[in-house]
Design an enzyme around this catalytic site. Structure first.
Site, PDB file in Angstrom:
ATOM      1  N   LYS A 184     -11.119  -5.273   9.394  1.00 26.74           N
ATOM      2  CA  LYS A 184     -12.116  -4.632   8.527  1.00 26.74           C
ATOM      3  C   LYS A 184     -13.515  -4.623   9.154  1.00 26.74           C
ATOM      4  CE  LYS A 184      -9.791  -5.470   4.146  1.00 26.74           C
ATOM      5  NZ  LYS A 184      -9.896  -6.018   2.782  1.00 26.74           N
ATOM      6  N   SER A 227       0.808  -1.220   0.000  1.00 31.48           N
ATOM      7  CA  SER A 227       0.000   0.000   0.000  1.00 31.48           C
ATOM      8  C   SER A 227       0.846   1.277   0.000  1.00 31.48           C
ATOM      9  CB  SER A 227      -0.951   0.008   1.191  1.00 31.48           C
ATOM     10  OG  SER A 227      -1.887  -1.016   1.004  1.00 31.48           O
TER      11      SER A 227
HETATM   12  P1  NAP Z   1     -11.197 -13.187   6.101  1.00 31.09           P
HETATM   13  O1  NAP Z   1     -12.327 -12.253   6.241  1.00 31.09           O
HETATM   14  O2  NAP Z   1     -10.395 -13.550   7.298  1.00 31.09           O
HETATM   15  O3  NAP Z   1     -11.770 -14.530   5.421  1.00 31.09           O
HETATM   16  C1  NAP Z   1     -10.945 -15.635   5.194  1.00 31.09           C
HETATM   17  C2  NAP Z   1     -11.744 -16.785   4.615  1.00 31.09           C
HETATM   18  O4  NAP Z   1     -10.814 -17.834   4.357  1.00 31.09           O
HETATM   19  C3  NAP Z   1     -12.803 -17.343   5.559  1.00 31.09           C
HETATM   20  O5  NAP Z   1     -13.847 -17.867   4.784  1.00 31.09           O
HETATM   21  C4  NAP Z   1     -12.041 -18.464   6.267  1.00 31.09           C
HETATM   22  O6  NAP Z   1     -12.866 -19.517   6.695  1.00 31.09           O
HETATM   23  C5  NAP Z   1     -11.196 -18.996   5.112  1.00 31.09           C
HETATM   24  N1  NAP Z   1      -9.993 -19.664   5.632  1.00 31.09           N
HETATM   25  C6  NAP Z   1      -9.039 -19.151   6.437  1.00 31.09           C
HETATM   26  N2  NAP Z   1      -8.102 -20.078   6.693  1.00 31.09           N
HETATM   27  C7  NAP Z   1      -8.501 -21.207   6.054  1.00 31.09           C
HETATM   28  C8  NAP Z   1      -7.955 -22.523   5.934  1.00 31.09           C
HETATM   29  N3  NAP Z   1      -6.816 -22.870   6.546  1.00 31.09           N
HETATM   30  N4  NAP Z   1      -8.628 -23.436   5.187  1.00 31.09           N
HETATM   31  C9  NAP Z   1      -9.762 -23.107   4.576  1.00 31.09           C
HETATM   32  N5  NAP Z   1     -10.354 -21.881   4.643  1.00 31.09           N
HETATM   33  C10 NAP Z   1      -9.696 -20.946   5.361  1.00 31.09           C
HETATM   34  O7  NAP Z   1     -10.126 -12.622   5.043  1.00 31.09           O
HETATM   35  P2  NAP Z   1     -10.442 -11.698   3.766  1.00 31.09           P
HETATM   36  O8  NAP Z   1     -10.345 -10.287   4.145  1.00 31.09           O
HETATM   37  O9  NAP Z   1     -11.661 -12.203   3.102  1.00 31.09           O
HETATM   38  O10 NAP Z   1      -9.146 -12.001   2.849  1.00 31.09           O
HETATM   39  C11 NAP Z   1      -8.989 -13.239   2.188  1.00 31.09           C
HETATM   40  C12 NAP Z   1      -7.829 -13.141   1.194  1.00 31.09           C
HETATM   41  O11 NAP Z   1      -8.149 -12.178   0.183  1.00 31.09           O
HETATM   42  C13 NAP Z   1      -6.520 -12.683   1.836  1.00 31.09           C
HETATM   43  O12 NAP Z   1      -5.469 -13.414   1.307  1.00 31.09           O
HETATM   44  C14 NAP Z   1      -6.403 -11.227   1.423  1.00 31.09           C
HETATM   45  O13 NAP Z   1      -5.050 -10.795   1.294  1.00 31.09           O
HETATM   46  C15 NAP Z   1      -7.087 -11.246   0.060  1.00 31.09           C
HETATM   47  N6  NAP Z   1      -7.632  -9.929  -0.290  1.00 31.09           N
HETATM   48  C16 NAP Z   1      -7.106  -9.303  -1.378  1.00 31.09           C
HETATM   49  C17 NAP Z   1      -7.576  -8.062  -1.748  1.00 31.09           C
HETATM   50  C18 NAP Z   1      -6.989  -7.377  -2.953  1.00 31.09           C
HETATM   51  O14 NAP Z   1      -7.136  -6.162  -3.084  1.00 31.09           O
HETATM   52  N7  NAP Z   1      -6.349  -8.116  -3.843  1.00 31.09           N
HETATM   53  C19 NAP Z   1      -8.598  -7.452  -1.003  1.00 31.09           C
HETATM   54  C20 NAP Z   1      -9.123  -8.135   0.093  1.00 31.09           C
HETATM   55  C21 NAP Z   1      -8.631  -9.376   0.451  1.00 31.09           C
HETATM   56  P3  NAP Z   1     -13.444 -19.707   8.172  1.00 31.09           P
HETATM   57  O15 NAP Z   1     -14.689 -18.860   8.214  1.00 31.09           O
HETATM   58  O16 NAP Z   1     -13.692 -21.161   8.228  1.00 31.09           O
HETATM   59  O17 NAP Z   1     -12.375 -19.232   9.121  1.00 31.09           O
END
Ligand code: NAP
Length: 277
Positions: A65, A18
């Site tokens: 968030k 960022s």
């Molecule tokens: P989050 O709210 O913490 O959600 C994570 C999701 O992944 C939940 O559904 C969680 O399931 C699942 N998960 C976590 N660990 C797991 C595992 N070991 N096995 C299976 N499922 C698992 O995170 P988020 O904000 O959505 O972000 C997710 C990803 O997207 C991150 O890598 C982030 O860097 C990326 N992202 C990228 C951008 C971009 O601009 N490119 C923007 C936002 C996010 P449970 O509910 O079972 O815990």
């Protein structure tokens, strides 16, 4: 020149691009702004707002968030819909939440010419997963959401709260480890699996005849999931353009400006070129 200070709240922040992205934008738009990385461990999050009074606005990444959205409790239309925020603006002493991740995801699909329809498999339904699922549901795609078994109920509740049960027809929520063997044209990874460079886990052993694999992760640029997909002859897209587009939209919010789509695209390409991504 009007000096302002912005920053990124999250923990940890070692993966973050960022500051690099905003410093490029600030220079191109001749802004004398600072962008700080505000890595804040969970035990210090309660005092974040109090101790960061100097900020004119800030971005938020994992894991704060949802927390910041509930704390500030004043969101624009998109952040209120998702009940999560990645951008906060301070104006005349009060704070307002925005969500620019949704814009980032849509612009990234446009940039890569992805027609977000047909059979879509989504891995994970956290903050980013909700955004992907919403777009699929709005496009009336056939969406299969795969989550860990322990999270199946939570996933149903999440979609119910977004769409008041008006989504069921084209949506299935399944166990991540027994995904129905169908053809999925697009597979999206919205879990953080793959962020750690040493991970051997990719969640999928097969790609179900998929044509496009999208990983929302941007660091590393090519996760094991995307590497495997490439080997299966699948078109791969990482999360970098989404990251750039969400930052550009946040910059518009920080500066109370509005870019035309051509300007957004021109700026995104400049950032992409400078970061060699
Ligand atoms: P989050 O709210 O913490 O959600 C994570 C999701 O992944 C939940 O559904 C969680 O399931 C699942 N998960 C976590 N660990 C797991 C595992 N070991 N096995 C299976 N499922 C698992 O995170 P988020 O904000 O959505 O972000 C997710 C990803 O997207 C991150 O890598 C982030 O860097 C990326 N992202 C990228 C951008 C971009 O601009 N490119 C923007 C936002 C996010 P449970 O509910 O079972 O815990």
């Amino acid at each position: 020149m009007n000096e302002k200070t912005f920053g990124l709240l999250g923990f940890p922040l070692s993966h973050s691009f960022s500051a690099l992205i905003y410093n490029i934008i600030f220079k191109l738009y001749n802004k004398n702004y600072k962008y700080l990385l505000l890595e804040t461990p969970p035990e210090k999050i309660n005092s974040f707002i109090k101790t960061q009074q100097n900020l004119d606005g800030f971005n938020i990444t994992m894991p704060y968030k949802n927390y910041m959205f509930s704390l500030i409790n004043n969101g624009d239309k998109t952040s209120s819909f998702f009940k999560t925020t990645n951008t906060v603006l301070k104006r005349e002493g009060s704070y307002k939440c925005y969500n620019t991740d949704y814009f980032g995801f849509l612009q990234s699909l446009k940039f890569f010419n992805v027609n977000f329809k047909g059979n879509i498999l989504l891995l994970g339904l956290g903050g980013a997963g909700k955004i992907v699922a919403t777009e699929a549901i709005l496009k009336k795609a056939n969406l299969t959401v795969a989550v860990r078994r322990a999270s199946l109920k939570k996933a149903t509740k999440t979609l119910n709260s977004l769409f008041s049960e008006n989504f069921n027809e084209n949506v299935k929520i399944v166990d991540l480890y027994s995904i129905p063997k169908e053809k999925y044209g697009i597979i999206v990874n919205a879990t953080p699996i793959g962020m750690s460079p040493n991970t051997k886990e990719t969640l999928l052993n097969e790609f179900f005849g998929c044509e496009t694999a999208i990983d929302l992760i941007y660091n590393p640029k090519e996760t094991l999931f995307l590497k495997k997909a490439k080997k299966h002859g699948v078109k791969t897209i990482n999360g970098f353009m989404m990251l750039i587009f969400q930052a550009i939209k946040a910059f518009e919010i920080f500066t109370n400006s509005s870019f035309k789509e051509t300007e957004t695209l021109k700026l995104a390409l400049k950032i992409k070129e400078k970061l060699k991504c």
